[in-house]
Write an enzyme that holds these catalytic residues in place. Sequence first.
Site, PDB file in Angstrom:
ATOM      1  N   GLU A   1       0.820  -1.218   0.000  1.00 40.21           N
ATOM      2  CA  GLU A   1       0.000   0.000   0.000  1.00 40.21           C
ATOM      3  C   GLU A   1       0.857   1.274   0.000  1.00 40.21           C
ATOM      4  O   GLU A   1       0.843   2.050   0.970  1.00 40.21           O
ATOM      5  CB  GLU A   1      -0.988  -0.040   1.176  1.00 40.21           C
ATOM      6  CG  GLU A   1      -1.941  -1.219   1.060  1.00 40.21           C
ATOM      7  CD  GLU A   1      -3.017  -1.275   2.146  1.00 40.21           C
ATOM      8  OE1 GLU A   1      -2.979  -0.435   3.059  1.00 40.21           O
ATOM      9  OE2 GLU A   1      -3.891  -2.157   2.063  1.00 40.21           O
TER      10      GLU A   1
ATOM     11  N   GLU B   1      -4.562  -8.481  -1.787  1.00 43.23           N
ATOM     12  CA  GLU B   1      -4.899  -8.564  -0.359  1.00 43.23           C
ATOM     13  C   GLU B   1      -6.346  -8.141  -0.227  1.00 43.23           C
ATOM     14  O   GLU B   1      -6.736  -7.096  -0.739  1.00 43.23           O
ATOM     15  CB  GLU B   1      -3.997  -7.649   0.478  1.00 43.23           C
ATOM     16  CG  GLU B   1      -4.339  -7.652   1.970  1.00 43.23           C
ATOM     17  CD  GLU B   1      -3.581  -6.570   2.741  1.00 43.23           C
ATOM     18  OE1 GLU B   1      -2.341  -6.515   2.659  1.00 43.23           O
ATOM     19  OE2 GLU B   1      -4.253  -5.763   3.425  1.00 43.23           O
TER      20      GLU B   1
END
Length: 547
Positions: free
Chosen positions: A224, A343
């Site tokens: 991220e 994810e």
Amino acid sequence: MKSVVIILVFGLFRLHRFEVGADRGFGRNETDLADVSLDADLSVVLGTVDQRYLSVAIDASLVAEEKFMYLLGSPKLRTLAKALAPAFLRFGGTRQDFMIFTPQKSFVQSHDHHPLSSAVTAEDACEKLELPSLLEERLKREWTQQEIVLLREDLQRKYRRVKFTEYTVDLLQSFANCSELDLIFGLNALLRTADNAWDSSNARSLMQYCESRQYRMSWELGNEPNSYEKKAGVRVDGYQLGQDFVRLREMMRESKLYRNAGLYGPDVSQPRDHRRDLLEGFLKSGAEAIDACTWHHYYVNGRDTSLEDFLDPEVLDTLALKTNEVLETVELVSPGKKVWLGETSSAYGGGALGLSDTFVAGFMWLDKLGLGARLGLDVVIRQVLIGSGSYHLVDDNLDPLPDYWLSVLYKRLVGPEVLRIEAFSNSAQRKRVRVYLHCTNKKSTSYRSGAVTLIAMNLSKSPARVSVPAHMANSTAEAFVLQSDQPGEEGLYSRSVSLNGEVLTMVDDKTLPELKGARLPPGEHLQLPGYSLAFFVLTEARASACR
């Protein structure tokens, strides 16, 4: 084109157990029923996903104290993981960007003295590295306290650097091998040089160790990156991130073992306010370096969500909006590049305690698997098999939670070929029943060629009746219906699940129960109880797309 029409009819009372037969368990007043029609095309495959489509993650939080990595030696956990093969095993998450490889020994040590020496068979190594039960019990107790520390770090967004040794890598590789999973290791992207390029020296050291052990694995870089500024005060734009991946790919090409290994990224968060600039910038400079483009998706914030959100069709539909944004971006900049949900789970922020770890979470999970495949995602990696948070597939005692059993059934019954199925109704109830259709998994089942698996979920408390068309009425079917072990809305909060009325538990630490379907005699109807998740294998569908 071979077209099949199926009618779903919703009863106005609760079905207390799974039953089969013409009109069995239903009232005779047809005016009390609402109809939903499904149109299915069994002649054409819409798309095909990877055989490892449903994959799982181990959260990097497990290495915050390296001793907890030894939980991967648990015979029970390995048994549970092996039942999910074939799959990728991703090791990563927020804390991967704070991990520093700090080896304790020289890489040139004798292979004969290494615990994973190639001198012993893989089966022997798996037996040799099993965690003693007393140590497992102690680690599980200590892990519950460690989770409190990790949660505090997450809330404060203050992460400390964590050193890990070669034993973390050894344990991960052993776990993946013994569970027959394909390991993906997430590298730290927050190691930066003075000019804000990625500092690859620590990754090189790790890769050299892995190559010295002949550990076959794939790689990721960073987690991220759009949140780096919040959690580390570092800003990395998309173009620079792409250059970092190019550097990693060059380093992999210098290795005989990893020259052709997989590289996946950039593991960006889902698009917010339709902004995709980081992903676009990354693809422009780094698309050629990666084998698949990865992004993350969660439906809701785990700290302020509700039971209603988990059963809301409109919440489930947001996956399509976000997925299409990502697919459009990738197709525009790098046509043909595979896209993964690298994810994903129900709720971000570690999950929603009392929801993400209970029966109701299955509606989000099964719908994501069905809708993701239909939209064209190639792999979906579930956060998390084990690690901090409340969205794991096993509990603190390493016992399977409802989403685990759902995942195992999906693996066994659902093949990679996606078929078209559409619902039509004038009733508001239509959105409460969601269906997907695949060819039946040929590799893990003994069903005959042409069989199809109907994935069905009922978000309503009212039961449903599936009316099969006349030309299929003589076919047998097998039903696998998952319900909470407790009735009504309270059952949605349960951590136990029943399959066709039998509560699912492990036989022992190395044995799963036999997951048997209910064999249905020829007949016109299939039944779908309220608040249920189901797989119906139509064994004699004779789908030309599945032959």
